[in-house]
Design an enzyme around this catalytic site. Sequence first.
Site, PDB file in Angstrom:
ATOM      1  N   TYR A 144      40.185 -13.990 133.314  1.00  0.00           N
ATOM      2  CA  TYR A 144      41.123 -15.106 133.224  1.00  0.00           C
ATOM      3  C   TYR A 144      41.301 -15.265 131.676  1.00  0.00           C
ATOM      4  CZ  TYR A 144      42.784 -19.938 133.693  1.00  0.00           C
ATOM      5  OH  TYR A 144      43.568 -21.018 133.951  1.00  0.00           O
ATOM      6  N   ASP A 239      39.638 -11.819 123.970  1.00  0.00           N
ATOM      7  CA  ASP A 239      39.943 -13.263 124.491  1.00  0.00           C
ATOM      8  C   ASP A 239      38.397 -13.793 124.203  1.00  0.00           C
ATOM      9  OD1 ASP A 239      41.318 -15.218 127.284  1.00  0.00           O
ATOM     10  OD2 ASP A 239      40.146 -16.001 125.609  1.00  0.00           O
ATOM     11  N   LYS A 267      37.744 -23.984 123.207  1.00  0.00           N
ATOM     12  CA  LYS A 267      36.697 -24.747 123.370  1.00  0.00           C
ATOM     13  C   LYS A 267      35.447 -25.367 122.394  1.00  0.00           C
ATOM     14  CE  LYS A 267      36.709 -22.247 127.955  1.00  0.00           C
ATOM     15  NZ  LYS A 267      36.472 -22.936 129.184  1.00  0.00           N
TER      16      LYS A 267
HETATM   17  P1  KE4 Z   1      42.234 -23.335 128.487  1.00  0.00           P
HETATM   18  O1  KE4 Z   1      43.869 -23.185 128.464  1.00  0.00           O
HETATM   19  O2  KE4 Z   1      41.764 -23.891 129.754  1.00  0.00           O
HETATM   20  O3  KE4 Z   1      41.999 -24.337 127.344  1.00  0.00           O
HETATM   21  O4  KE4 Z   1      41.755 -21.860 128.136  1.00  0.00           O
HETATM   22  C1  KE4 Z   1      42.229 -20.865 129.084  1.00  0.00           C
HETATM   23  C2  KE4 Z   1      40.976 -20.059 129.004  1.00  0.00           C
HETATM   24  C3  KE4 Z   1      41.356 -18.695 128.320  1.00  0.00           C
HETATM   25  N1  KE4 Z   1      40.485 -17.635 128.166  1.00  0.00           N
HETATM   26  C4  KE4 Z   1      39.380 -17.791 128.816  1.00  0.00           C
HETATM   27  C5  KE4 Z   1      38.344 -16.588 128.547  1.00  0.00           C
HETATM   28  C6  KE4 Z   1      38.955 -19.022 129.532  1.00  0.00           C
HETATM   29  O5  KE4 Z   1      37.770 -18.953 130.014  1.00  0.00           O
HETATM   30  C7  KE4 Z   1      39.837 -19.852 129.617  1.00  0.00           C
HETATM   31  C8  KE4 Z   1      39.518 -21.333 130.207  1.00  0.00           C
HETATM   32  N2  KE4 Z   1      38.148 -21.173 131.018  1.00  0.00           N
HETATM   33  C9  KE4 Z   1      38.160 -21.873 132.285  1.00  0.00           C
HETATM   34  C10 KE4 Z   1      36.677 -22.148 132.935  1.00  0.00           C
HETATM   35  N3  KE4 Z   1      36.277 -20.609 132.780  1.00  0.00           N
HETATM   36  C11 KE4 Z   1      38.563 -23.431 132.050  1.00  0.00           C
HETATM   37  C12 KE4 Z   1      38.227 -24.367 133.102  1.00  0.00           C
HETATM   38  C13 KE4 Z   1      39.318 -24.773 133.930  1.00  0.00           C
HETATM   39  O6  KE4 Z   1      40.393 -24.181 134.199  1.00  0.00           O
HETATM   40  O7  KE4 Z   1      39.290 -26.181 134.229  1.00  0.00           O
END
Ligand code: KE4
Length: 425
Positions: A144, A239, A267
Amino acid sequence: MRTQKNERSFKDAVKVMPGGVNSPVRAFKAVGAAPIFIDKAKDAYLYDVDGNRYIDYCMSWGPMILGHANKAVLDEVKKTMAKGTSYGVPTTIETDLAKVITGAIESVQKVRFVSSGTEAVMTAIRLARAATGKDKIIKFVGGYHGHVDHMLVSAGSGALTLGMPSSPGVPKDFTKHTLLARYNDLDSVKNIFKKYSGKIAAVIIEPVAGNMGVIPAKKDFLKGLRVLCTKNKSILIFDEVITGFRLGFGSIQKKVGVKADLTCLGKIIGGGFPIGAVGGRASIMNNLSPQGPVYQAGTLSGNPVCVAAGLATLKILKVQKPYTALERRTKHLCAQITQTLNKAGVEHTINQVGSMFTLFFTAGPVTDYDSALKSDTKKFAKYFKHMLNAGIYLPPSQFEANFLSTKHTDAHIKRTIEVLKKIKL
Ligand code: KE4
């Protein structure tokens, strides 16, 4: 467990927001329950609108490594906010955070701040395509990388949790350049490079997957990706939105002995405020506008309040060096969980890396998407609700990572195991 205000809050929310939430995986759909609504949080605890207290192992999906409402971070934020909250003009504090990041990650000579991990990934991929003149991107089934159209192909996290790894609304044309390999399966990558020789702009990987549940990439797998990308003049994108400053001060690259060409962060570097970043060697990063022709922009990119929270967080991490203690406590928790479930005859496996882990309800080993999918999600839902009703808040999905913070203590672990012992699975 009092629930009146939570129930009223959810009924209210669904009237004006799809699913009553602003990010799907928060909706508890995968665990067949209504989400709780949080009033406040402090250290390792969440407090919901009914006043129930929870030990939090989700920690806002990773950012809160210092625990909630860390006083030193909040003091910095308050000081910064008192001078205004957004100027849309450069500030020296952005340079300060960029220097901390470039000082901590050897492969990162320059960095661009954005407002989310999704934007960091979008920018990294655009840079890789511009730098190589190629279009194809290899991602991994279950990986993801945010919700940008061309990454919503066999995606993990919420997409996997809700059983929709790809999404309607994304035209086939937008994903035709996104090629899928299997995590920890180097041959699956080699086959794609052979089939699309000379066309692969980048490989993007979570060096420790957090969105199929926690799955560490095997060292020789990452080293193999490095060799393939170098040989094919493709960009290797790590990532590290989750792993950045989670597993050590900086990135996992030194630990695994593999240098990425581009690194995505998010994060923790925002300390609980909206942030993302893409970094890499200057020869690639200088392609970014206004220095180069690759356009990228953002009204609140590098916002001083978000950057102040991130800078304060990283400064504390650099001084405190909490990583060994975090890992020890996490290993202790995982060992206690395994001991408890083995005693109860519950089939499971735990993947733990540093202060992140996932308890899978399958015998395992869990090394990729297919083996993660063997998990009994009904059993997970029962486990989740049992823990929640006893004041333990877990990520509401089998395919997410649990996180510890510097505010989690042995007393929290003890309480967690006491609750787990009472479960009937
Ligand atoms: P954001 O756009 O949500 O800040 O980041 C996307 C992203 C990109 N790469 C990795 C490895 C990630 O884990 C994420 C986002 N993580 C999720 C939970 N595993 C965010 C939680 C959510 O979608 O509410």
